[in-house]
Design an enzyme around this catalytic site. Structure first.
Site, PDB file in Angstrom:
ATOM      1  N   TYR A 106      15.694  47.314  50.015  1.00  0.00           N
ATOM      2  CA  TYR A 106      16.071  48.531  50.752  1.00  0.00           C
ATOM      3  C   TYR A 106      14.975  49.003  51.690  1.00  0.00           C
ATOM      4  O   TYR A 106      13.790  48.970  51.323  1.00  0.00           O
ATOM      5  CB  TYR A 106      16.346  49.669  49.770  1.00  0.00           C
ATOM      6  CG  TYR A 106      17.558  49.486  48.899  1.00  0.00           C
ATOM      7  CD1 TYR A 106      18.827  49.470  49.449  1.00  0.00           C
ATOM      8  CD2 TYR A 106      17.407  49.341  47.535  1.00  0.00           C
ATOM      9  CE1 TYR A 106      19.942  49.310  48.640  1.00  0.00           C
ATOM     10  CE2 TYR A 106      18.519  49.187  46.720  1.00  0.00           C
ATOM     11  CZ  TYR A 106      19.783  49.174  47.290  1.00  0.00           C
ATOM     12  OH  TYR A 106      20.867  49.017  46.482  1.00  0.00           O
ATOM     13  N   LYS A 139       1.012  57.294  18.603  1.00  0.00           N
ATOM     14  CA  LYS A 139       2.275  57.976  18.926  1.00  0.00           C
ATOM     15  C   LYS A 139       3.025  57.189  20.009  1.00  0.00           C
ATOM     16  O   LYS A 139       2.433  56.309  20.677  1.00  0.00           O
ATOM     17  CB  LYS A 139       1.981  59.405  19.393  1.00  0.00           C
ATOM     18  CG  LYS A 139       1.128  59.503  20.645  1.00  0.00           C
ATOM     19  CD  LYS A 139       0.615  60.929  20.855  1.00  0.00           C
ATOM     20  CE  LYS A 139      -0.216  61.019  22.111  1.00  0.00           C
ATOM     21  NZ  LYS A 139      -0.964  62.298  22.183  1.00  0.00           N
TER      22      LYS A 139
END
Ligand SMILES: *Cc1c(COP(=O)(O)O)cnc(C)c1O
Length: 262
Positions: free
Chosen positions: A261, A35
């Protein structure tokens, strides 16, 4: 060339399939769970290689994934683990897909389409996501009495088999008792449960080999664990996927400085 890409090692995948098959009880076969595009590895190359390796059954989440596998030329059994709307029954027939009956109402609605459908019954043994309650013998009788449905298998799913904590191990054993109890009840009452299955990856890692027809392995097949916890058995599995990126720039920073950052 892309900035980042995946490399899938199909030899590692084939190795893992052999190791998992070898860890199962005699007569129990590996059902490859492919899946979500084979957990991001690519359903097409994964299913093809596994078919070459002798894997005869696949599991997917939904109808569209099952149809995709057939369009890719996969010939083995394909079990849809999730719900399919009953009005899609003609597609299940046309693409020779095996559908999970997720509850009694779903079974009735599928049967009402009047098509010969191959199904596996999901039994709820405690996960409570889907399935007919394993102890609801009345519902089992009513499902077996339905016309058109060919019940070829009965299965359940373990929800805490990844844990070796005593409380979780006890719950898994309760699930196993409920499952085999329902299977025994069916046999004792003349109903054929067909191919039974309950193990997924952690069921293979943490339980002794089970007297089942199939074991549905996903994450272990790809050579990784979903948690970092210990397992009862050690299996020699190899990660099949590498995520790679081109080095675009090498920068030299002084101690105490940060990159990006914050
Ligand atoms: C996803 C899934 C599996 C495979 O689980 P893994 O832990 O990846 O092996 C097996 N059975 C069902 C019902 C599933 O939904």
């Amino acid at each position: 060339m892309s900035r980042a890409w995946r490399d899938v090692d199909l030899d590692a995948l084939a190795h893992n399939a052999r190791v998992l098959q070898g860890a199962l009880a005699p007569g129990c076969r590996l059902m490859a769970v492919v899946k979500a595009d084979a957990y991001g590895h690519g359903a097409f190359p994964v299913a093809h290689r596994l078919e070459q390796e002798g894997v005869e059954a696949f599991a997917v989440a939904c109808l569209a994934e099952g149809m995709d596998l057939r369009r890719m030329g996969v010939r083995g059994k394909i079990l849809i683990l999730g719900y399919t709307p009953p009005e899609e029954a003609p597609l299940l027939c046309r693409w020779r897909l095996t559908q999970t009956v997720v509850d009694e109402h779903h079974g009735q609605a599928l049967a009402a389409r009047g098509l010969p459908l191959a199904v596996h019954l999901a039994l709820d043994t405690g996960m409570h996501r889907l399935g007919v309650p394993a102890e609801d013998h009345g519902a089992l009788e009513r499902l077996y009495a339905l016309p058109h449905l060919k019940i070829e298998g009965v299965f359940s799913h373990l929800c805490v088999s990844d844990s070796l904590e005593a409380e979780d191990v006890a719950f898994t054993h309760l699930q196993l008792e409920r499952f085999y109890g329902a299977v025994r009840w069916l046999r004792d009452h003349g109903y054929d449960p067909g191919a039974v299955h309950i193990q997924a990856s952690y069921g293979i890692w943490n339980l002794p080999p089970q007297p089942c027809a199939w074991a549905r392995a996903g994450i272990a097949l790809y050579g990784v664990a979903s948690g970092g916890g210990p397992t009862a058995r050690a299996l020699d599995l190899r990660p099949a996927l590498s995520l790679r990126a081109r080095v675009a720039s090498v920068r030299t920073l002084s101690p105490g400085e940060g990159a990006g950052y914050g």
